[in-house]
Enzyme design. Structure first.
Site, mmCIF file in Angstrom:
data_model
loop_
_atom_site.group_PDB
_atom_site.id
_atom_site.type_symbol
_atom_site.label_atom_id
_atom_site.label_comp_id
_atom_site.label_asym_id
_atom_site.label_seq_id
_atom_site.Cartn_x
_atom_site.Cartn_y
_atom_site.Cartn_z
ATOM 1 N N ASP A 10 0.837 -1.196 0.000
ATOM 2 C CA ASP A 10 0.000 0.000 0.000
ATOM 3 C C ASP A 10 0.878 1.255 0.000
ATOM 4 O OD1 ASP A 10 -2.536 1.496 0.460
ATOM 5 O OD2 ASP A 10 -1.616 1.910 2.407
ATOM 6 N N ASP A 12 -0.589 5.148 0.633
ATOM 7 C CA ASP A 12 -1.044 6.157 1.596
ATOM 8 C C ASP A 12 -1.073 5.579 3.013
ATOM 9 O OD1 ASP A 12 -1.655 8.377 -0.189
ATOM 10 O OD2 ASP A 12 -3.263 7.110 -0.952
#
Length: 258
Positions: A10, A12
């Protein structure tokens, strides 16, 4: 501890928070490179193209990245239309979204139009207006298939938690009383599509993220091992209440050894 040959990572809250760096993230990627481990940045954010994300990682965060190392929910949405819905080039789709989503769909050969679309796709769009919501609502009520790039309620950036694509989709869901097909995490759709671009099996792949409700549940739904880093959205007290736990948990990626 199990050794993994592939990572889905991932962005953010895991690698960065807007322009702010996340402690240990750059060093984590450097360790993967040293060990020649295949990885793919996997993001629910549909607003940017893969080259834009790669440039941001390279220039702002000092993590040299190529476009083919990035897979967004926009790219997964285009792949889903082709691979699962079997839509052909020229099919009409109406889009609420920014350049990342529109580019992915137009590059796949779809016609972006509000006129009698077969599919309505809603992602994050910071310039959305009432007319766009109206067009999407009417098209869905007339029978267009409804797809959400993701249903993230918030996105972490340097200012805090700001509205995500899920907040926009909440309006459409309320106005149509229709639940969308969700492509991004926690749906297993994006994991299954991303795995086609990773040289690793499901059993030997690890999903890394900061959000239990998206990253970790996506791994659980796709039967892929997960690593939760407490540098973003989820907290230890929240995760402690969950019946299904991440495979691993760390305070930061400094604590993860390849």
């Amino acid at each position: 501890m199990k050794k993994y040959t592939g990572y889905l990572i991932d962005l953010d809250g895991t690698i960065y928070q807007g322009n702010n760096k996340v402690d240990g993230a750059k060093e984590f990627i450097e360790r993967l490179k040293i060990h020649n481990i295949d990885y793919l940045f996997l993001t629910n954010n549909s607003t940017k193209t893969a080259p834009m994300v790669a440039e941001f990682l390279t220039q702002v965060h000092g993590i040299p990245t190529l476009p083919n190392q990035v897979y967004t929910s926009a790219m997964a949405t285009a792949d889903y239309l082709i691979n699962t819905l079997k839509l052909t080039k020229g099919s009409r789709v109406y889009v609420i979204g920014e350049i990342g989503l529109k580019s992915a769909l137009s590059n796949a050969g779809f016609q972006l139009t509000a006129k009698e679309p077969e599919v309505v796709i809603v992602g994050l769009d910071t310039q959305v207006n009432y007319q766009m919501f109206e067009d999407a609502t009417l098209a869905i009520r007339r029978g267009a298939k409804y797809i959400a790039t993701n249903l993230d309620t918030n996105i972490p950036n340097e200012r805090g938690l700001i509205p995500g694509a899920g907040a926009l989709n909440a309006l459409i869901i309320t106005a149509t009383n229709v639940q969308p097909i969700e492509i991004g995490k926690p749906s297993s759709q994006i994991i299954e599509l991303a795995m086609q671009r990773l040289v690793s099996s499901f059993e030997q792949t690890l999903i890394v993220g900061d959000n239990y409700a998206t990253d970790i549940l996506a791994g659980i739904n796709a039967h892929v091992d997960t690593l939760l880093t407490y540098t973003g959205i989820s907290t230890k007290s929240q995760v402690a209440k969950q019946t299904k736990k991440p495979t691993y948990e760390v305070d930061s990626l400094n604590d993860w050894y390849i």
